[in-house]
Design a protein around this motif. Structure first.
Motif, PDB file in Angstrom:
ATOM      1  N   ILE A 341      10.351  -6.009  59.277  1.00  0.00           N
ATOM      2  CA  ILE A 341      10.016  -4.918  60.195  1.00  0.00           C
ATOM      3  C   ILE A 341       9.213  -5.509  61.345  1.00  0.00           C
ATOM      4  O   ILE A 341       8.275  -6.283  61.126  1.00  0.00           O
ATOM      5  N   SER A 342       9.571  -5.165  62.574  1.00  0.00           N
ATOM      6  CA  SER A 342       8.844  -5.643  63.747  1.00  0.00           C
ATOM      7  C   SER A 342       7.714  -4.674  64.050  1.00  0.00           C
ATOM      8  O   SER A 342       7.927  -3.477  64.229  1.00  0.00           O
ATOM      9  N   ILE A 343       6.478  -5.206  64.107  1.00  0.00           N
ATOM     10  CA  ILE A 343       5.322  -4.345  64.318  1.00  0.00           C
ATOM     11  C   ILE A 343       4.226  -5.128  65.033  1.00  0.00           C
ATOM     12  O   ILE A 343       3.846  -6.216  64.591  1.00  0.00           O
ATOM     13  N   CYS A 344       3.757  -4.621  66.156  1.00  0.00           N
ATOM     14  CA  CYS A 344       2.641  -5.227  66.904  1.00  0.00           C
ATOM     15  C   CYS A 344       2.841  -6.724  67.143  1.00  0.00           C
ATOM     16  O   CYS A 344       1.973  -7.550  66.814  1.00  0.00           O
ATOM     17  N   ASN A 345       3.984  -7.096  67.703  1.00  0.00           N
ATOM     18  CA  ASN A 345       4.298  -8.496  68.009  1.00  0.00           C
ATOM     19  C   ASN A 345       4.401  -9.372  66.765  1.00  0.00           C
ATOM     20  O   ASN A 345       4.298 -10.599  66.850  1.00  0.00           O
ATOM     21  N   HIS A 346       4.552  -8.756  65.609  1.00  0.00           N
ATOM     22  CA  HIS A 346       4.703  -9.493  64.364  1.00  0.00           C
ATOM     23  C   HIS A 346       5.903  -8.953  63.604  1.00  0.00           C
ATOM     24  O   HIS A 346       6.337  -7.825  63.813  1.00  0.00           O
ATOM     25  N   GLN A 347       6.392  -9.803  62.713  1.00  0.00           N
ATOM     26  CA  GLN A 347       7.376  -9.348  61.738  1.00  0.00           C
ATOM     27  C   GLN A 347       6.696  -9.319  60.382  1.00  0.00           C
ATOM     28  O   GLN A 347       6.082 -10.307  59.977  1.00  0.00           O
ATOM     29  N   ILE A 348       6.797  -8.188  59.717  1.00  0.00           N
ATOM     30  CA  ILE A 348       6.213  -8.108  58.384  1.00  0.00           C
ATOM     31  C   ILE A 348       7.318  -7.819  57.380  1.00  0.00           C
ATOM     32  O   ILE A 348       8.373  -7.276  57.727  1.00  0.00           O
ATOM     33  N   GLN A 349       7.046  -8.208  56.164  1.00  0.00           N
ATOM     34  CA  GLN A 349       7.995  -7.961  55.088  1.00  0.00           C
ATOM     35  C   GLN A 349       7.221  -7.388  53.917  1.00  0.00           C
ATOM     36  O   GLN A 349       6.229  -7.977  53.480  1.00  0.00           O
ATOM     37  N   ILE A 350       7.637  -6.233  53.455  1.00  0.00           N
ATOM     38  CA  ILE A 350       6.926  -5.594  52.349  1.00  0.00           C
ATOM     39  C   ILE A 350       7.841  -5.513  51.136  1.00  0.00           C
ATOM     40  O   ILE A 350       9.069  -5.576  51.255  1.00  0.00           O
ATOM     41  N   SER A 351       7.213  -5.372  49.996  1.00  0.00           N
ATOM     42  CA  SER A 351       7.968  -5.214  48.756  1.00  0.00           C
ATOM     43  C   SER A 351       7.523  -3.924  48.084  1.00  0.00           C
ATOM     44  O   SER A 351       6.580  -3.268  48.528  1.00  0.00           O
ATOM     45  N   CYS A 352       8.207  -3.561  47.019  1.00  0.00           N
ATOM     46  CA  CYS A 352       7.837  -2.340  46.300  1.00  0.00           C
ATOM     47  C   CYS A 352       8.063  -2.532  44.810  1.00  0.00           C
ATOM     48  O   CYS A 352       8.898  -3.332  44.377  1.00  0.00           O
ATOM     49  N   SER A 353       7.299  -1.789  44.039  1.00  0.00           N
ATOM     50  CA  SER A 353       7.477  -1.757  42.588  1.00  0.00           C
ATOM     51  C   SER A 353       8.191  -0.464  42.239  1.00  0.00           C
ATOM     52  O   SER A 353       7.832   0.606  42.748  1.00  0.00           O
ATOM     53  N   VAL A 354       9.215  -0.562  41.394  1.00  0.00           N
ATOM     54  CA  VAL A 354      10.052   0.602  41.094  1.00  0.00           C
ATOM     55  C   VAL A 354      10.119   0.823  39.592  1.00  0.00           C
ATOM     56  O   VAL A 354      10.387  -0.106  38.821  1.00  0.00           O
ATOM     57  N   GLY A 355       9.859   2.064  39.197  1.00  0.00           N
ATOM     58  CA  GLY A 355      10.073   2.476  37.816  1.00  0.00           C
ATOM     59  C   GLY A 355      11.097   3.594  37.795  1.00  0.00           C
ATOM     60  O   GLY A 355      11.325   4.252  38.812  1.00  0.00           O
ATOM     61  N   TYR A 356      11.715   3.807  36.658  1.00  0.00           N
ATOM     62  CA  TYR A 356      12.750   4.845  36.614  1.00  0.00           C
ATOM     63  C   TYR A 356      12.872   5.415  35.212  1.00  0.00           C
ATOM     64  O   TYR A 356      12.373   4.852  34.224  1.00  0.00           O
ATOM     65  N   THR A 357      13.566   6.530  35.135  1.00  0.00           N
ATOM     66  CA  THR A 357      13.974   7.114  33.863  1.00  0.00           C
ATOM     67  C   THR A 357      15.326   7.766  34.078  1.00  0.00           C
ATOM     68  O   THR A 357      15.625   8.250  35.179  1.00  0.00           O
ATOM     69  N   VAL A 358      16.160   7.761  33.043  1.00  0.00           N
ATOM     70  CA  VAL A 358      17.510   8.317  33.163  1.00  0.00           C
ATOM     71  C   VAL A 358      17.651   9.519  32.240  1.00  0.00           C
ATOM     72  O   VAL A 358      16.932   9.657  31.246  1.00  0.00           O
ATOM     73  N   SER A 359      18.601  10.387  32.584  1.00  0.00           N
ATOM     74  CA  SER A 359      18.765  11.639  31.844  1.00  0.00           C
ATOM     75  C   SER A 359      19.201  11.418  30.404  1.00  0.00           C
ATOM     76  O   SER A 359      18.969  12.267  29.535  1.00  0.00           O
ATOM     77  N   SER A 360      19.820  10.270  30.124  1.00  0.00           N
ATOM     78  CA  SER A 360      20.270  10.004  28.758  1.00  0.00           C
ATOM     79  C   SER A 360      19.103   9.782  27.797  1.00  0.00           C
ATOM     80  O   SER A 360      19.291   9.760  26.581  1.00  0.00           O
ATOM     81  N   GLN A 361      17.887   9.621  28.331  1.00  0.00           N
ATOM     82  CA  GLN A 361      16.712   9.465  27.477  1.00  0.00           C
ATOM     83  C   GLN A 361      16.313  10.783  26.820  1.00  0.00           C
ATOM     84  O   GLN A 361      15.477  10.798  25.922  1.00  0.00           O
ATOM     85  N   GLY A 362      16.872  11.893  27.318  1.00  0.00           N
ATOM     86  CA  GLY A 362      16.679  13.185  26.667  1.00  0.00           C
ATOM     87  C   GLY A 362      15.321  13.822  26.880  1.00  0.00           C
ATOM     88  O   GLY A 362      14.856  14.588  26.018  1.00  0.00           O
ATOM     89  N   LEU A 363      14.656  13.539  27.998  1.00  0.00           N
ATOM     90  CA  LEU A 363      13.376  14.189  28.288  1.00  0.00           C
ATOM     91  C   LEU A 363      13.605  15.671  28.586  1.00  0.00           C
ATOM     92  O   LEU A 363      14.687  16.073  29.014  1.00  0.00           O
ATOM     93  N   LYS A 364      12.560  16.475  28.401  1.00  0.00           N
ATOM     94  CA  LYS A 364      12.739  17.928  28.467  1.00  0.00           C
ATOM     95  C   LYS A 364      12.333  18.547  29.804  1.00  0.00           C
ATOM     96  O   LYS A 364      13.001  19.434  30.313  1.00  0.00           O
ATOM     97  N   THR A 365      11.214  18.100  30.345  1.00  0.00           N
ATOM     98  CA  THR A 365      10.671  18.789  31.519  1.00  0.00           C
ATOM     99  C   THR A 365      10.668  17.893  32.751  1.00  0.00           C
ATOM    100  O   THR A 365      10.781  16.662  32.661  1.00  0.00           O
ATOM    101  N   CYS A 366      10.494  18.540  33.868  1.00  0.00           N
ATOM    102  CA  CYS A 366      10.417  17.844  35.149  1.00  0.00           C
ATOM    103  C   CYS A 366       9.252  16.859  35.156  1.00  0.00           C
ATOM    104  O   CYS A 366       9.389  15.712  35.588  1.00  0.00           O
ATOM    105  N   GLN A 367       8.097  17.298  34.674  1.00  0.00           N
ATOM    106  CA  GLN A 367       6.910  16.448  34.687  1.00  0.00           C
ATOM    107  C   GLN A 367       7.083  15.233  33.786  1.00  0.00           C
ATOM    108  O   GLN A 367       6.586  14.140  34.092  1.00  0.00           O
ATOM    109  N   GLU A 368       7.804  15.391  32.668  1.00  0.00           N
ATOM    110  CA  GLU A 368       8.044  14.261  31.768  1.00  0.00           C
ATOM    111  C   GLU A 368       8.850  13.170  32.467  1.00  0.00           C
ATOM    112  O   GLU A 368       8.568  11.974  32.313  1.00  0.00           O
TER     113      GLU A 368
END
Length: 412
Positions: A341-368
Motif C-alpha cells: 500500500i502506498s502511503i505518505c511517500n512510503h510503501q507499507i505491507q501489512i499482514s493479518c491473523s485469521v480464525g474461522y469456523t464452519v457450519s459443519s461444526q454444528g454450532l447453535k447460535t450466532c454468538q457461538e
C-alpha cells in the motif's frame, strides 16, 4: 282582378297559424337552448371526469385544452403557467383544430414568453386577474399583443386566468385565426366554469406532487438513517448488527437445508497500532478503507464482509462447509491483504491473523460462531508471535525513503 275578402274564419285561421308558428319557433329556440345547456352540462361533466381520473398534470391540462378547443370551435387553445414576479408564462399544454393556421400549429410547449413587457410610458404591466378579450382590430390593443397576434396569424384571443388559493397560477388562451370572434355570454360562462375546474386540477396535482416529493425525501432520509444504523461510517461495510442478522439467517437456512453450508472468518490486522503511531490516524483510516475494499473484492453478492470494530473484520461466506476449503480461503484473504500500500511517500505491507469456523461444526447460535472464530484467530496470532519475534513481520516498511511517485499497480 277579383278582390279577395277574408272573413272572420280566415282571420281566425291566420291567427291560429301565426300562433302555432310562434309556438314552433319558441319551441325550436327552447330546444336549442336545452340542447346547448345539455352540451354545456356534458362538457362540465366531462371536465370533472378528466380532473378526477388522473393526477398527472400534463394529462389533465392536455385534455382540458382539447375539450375547450372542441367545445368553442376555436382554432387553438393554450394553457400556460404564470409567474407574476417575472411577468412570464410558459406553455404547458396546447390543442389545435383542423382550422388552425400553420403559424399556430408550431408547437410552443415548454417555451417561456414575456407576458407584458414594461412599456416606455411607465404604465404597469397587465396582470390577468379576470377574463380578458382582445382582437387584432382593437384600437386600444398594445403593440406587444398586436405583434404577437400577427406573428401567429391570430385575429382574436380570449384569456382566462386560473386561480387557486387566491393566486393566479395559469392562463387559458383561446385563439381564433379565421376572423374576429365574438364569444357569447354562455360560452364565456362555460369557459370560466371549466377554468375553475382546471384551477382545482392544477392545485390538486401540485399538492400531489409536493406530497410525493416530501414522501420521497422522507424515504431518502429514512434509508440514509437505516444505512447509517447498519453500516460502518468509515468503510461503509455492514456493522456487527447487520452482520449478526445475516449470520442468523444463514443459521436458520442451514437448519432447513443441510446443504446450505457457510463459514465465518474473523480477521485482525497485525500490529496495526504502528500504522496509526507512525503516520497518524487519518492515514490509518485510509488503510482500513483499502483493506475493506480488498476484502469486498474477493466475495460474492450473497456473502458479507463486516468491520467489527477497530482493525477487526468478519466475513460470512456461503458454500464453505469444509475445513480444507476454509484454509484455502484464508490464504486468499492473506494474499490480498499483504499487497503493498502506498502511503505518505512510503510503501507499507501489512499482514493479518485469521480464525474461522464452519457450519459443519454444528454450532447453535450466532454468538457461538463469532466467539469460536475469534478464539481461533487469537490462537493463530499468538502462534505467529512465537514464530516471528520481530514486529517488522507484522508491519513492514518497504523503502522508507521512497519518493512520492507511486509504482504502477500500487493502491492509493
Amino acid at each position: 282582378q277579383e278582390e279577395i275578402i277574408y272573413d272572420e274564419n280566415d282571420l281566425m285561421m291566420a291567427k291560429l297559424l301565426a300562433s302555432t308558428a310562434a309556438i314552433a319557433f319558441e319551441n325550436a329556440n327552447l330546444f336549442q337552448q336545452i340542447e346547448q345547456s345539455y352540451t354545456q352540462q356534458k362538457a362540465l361533466h366531462d371536465s370533472a371526469i378528466i380532473i378526477t381520473s388522473s393526477l398527472n398534470l400534463d394529462t389533465i391540462l392536455t385534455k382540458i385544452s382539447e375539450q375547450v378547443c372542441s367545445l368553442l370551435n376555436a382554432t387553438s387553445v393554450y394553457i400556460s403557467n404564470y409567474d407574476p414576479g417575472t411577468q412570464t408564462y410558459c406553455i404547458l399544454a396546447e390543442a389545435f383544430s383542423q382550422f388552425a393556421s400553420e403559424a399556430e400549429r408550431r408547437s410552443d410547449l415548454g417555451i417561456t414568453y414575456n407576458y407584458h413587457p414594461e412599456s416606455g410610458n411607465g404604465s404597469k404591466p397587465f396582470i390577468p386577474h379576470k377574463l380578458r378579450y382582445y382582437d387584432i382590430e382593437d384600437p386600444d390593443l398594445d403593440a406587444h399583443r398586436l405583434q404577437h397576434l400577427r406573428n401567429f396569424g391570430g385575429h382574436s384571443v380570449l384569456e382566462i386566468p386560473l386561480q387557486a388559493s387566491g393566486k393566479i397560477n395559469a392562463i387559458i388562451m383561446i385563439w381564433d385565426s379565421r376572423c374576429k370572434r365574438v364569444f357569447t355570454p354562455q360560452e364565456i360562462a362555460l369557459c370560466e366554469t371549466i377554468a375553475l375546474q382546471a384551477s382545482i386540477a392544477l392545485e390538486n396535482a401540485t399538492l400531489y406532487y409536493q406530497t410525493q416529493e416530501e414522501l420521497k425525501q422522507r424515504k431518502l432520509l429514512e434509508d440514509e438513517f437505516r444505512h447509517k444504523a447498519l453500516h460502518d461510517t468509515l468503510t461503509h461495510l455492514p456493522n456487527r448488527v447487520l452482520f449478526s442478522d445475516r449470520l442468523e439467517q444463514a443459521i436458520k437456512k442451514k437448519k432447513r437445508k443441510k446443504q446450505a453450508e457457510f463459514a465465518v472468518f474473523y480477521l485482525d490486522l497485525d500490529n496495526f497500532k504502528q500504522v496509526n503511531d507512525t503516520f497518524g490516524h487519518t492515514e490509518g483510516d485510509r488503510v482500513l478503507e483499502i483493506v475493506a475494499k480488498r476484502l469486498s473484492s474477493i466475495i460474492r453478492t450473497e456473502d458479507t464482509v463486516s468491520r467489527f470494530g477497530g482493525d477487526e473484520f468478519l466475513m460470512l461466506v456461503e458454500g464453505i462447509g469444509d475445513i480444507t476449503v476454509a484454509e484455502l480461503f484464508v490464504g486468499k484473504i492473506q494474499t490480498h491483504i499483504s499487497r503493498p500500500i502506498s502511503i505518505c511517500n512510503h510503501q507499507i505491507q501489512i499482514s493479518c491473523s485469521v480464525g474461522y469456523t464452519v457450519s459443519s461444526q454444528g454450532l447453535k447460535t450466532c454468538q457461538e460462531y463469532i466467539d469460536t472464530a475469534d478464539q481461533y484467530m487469537y490462537s493463530v496470532k499468538n502462534l505467529n508471535k512465537k514464530i516471528l519475534k520481530s514486529p517488522v513481520d507484522f508491519f513492514m516498511l518497504v523503502d522508507p525513503g521512497l519518493e512520492r511517485a507511486d509504482p504502477p499497480g500500487l493502491e492509493q
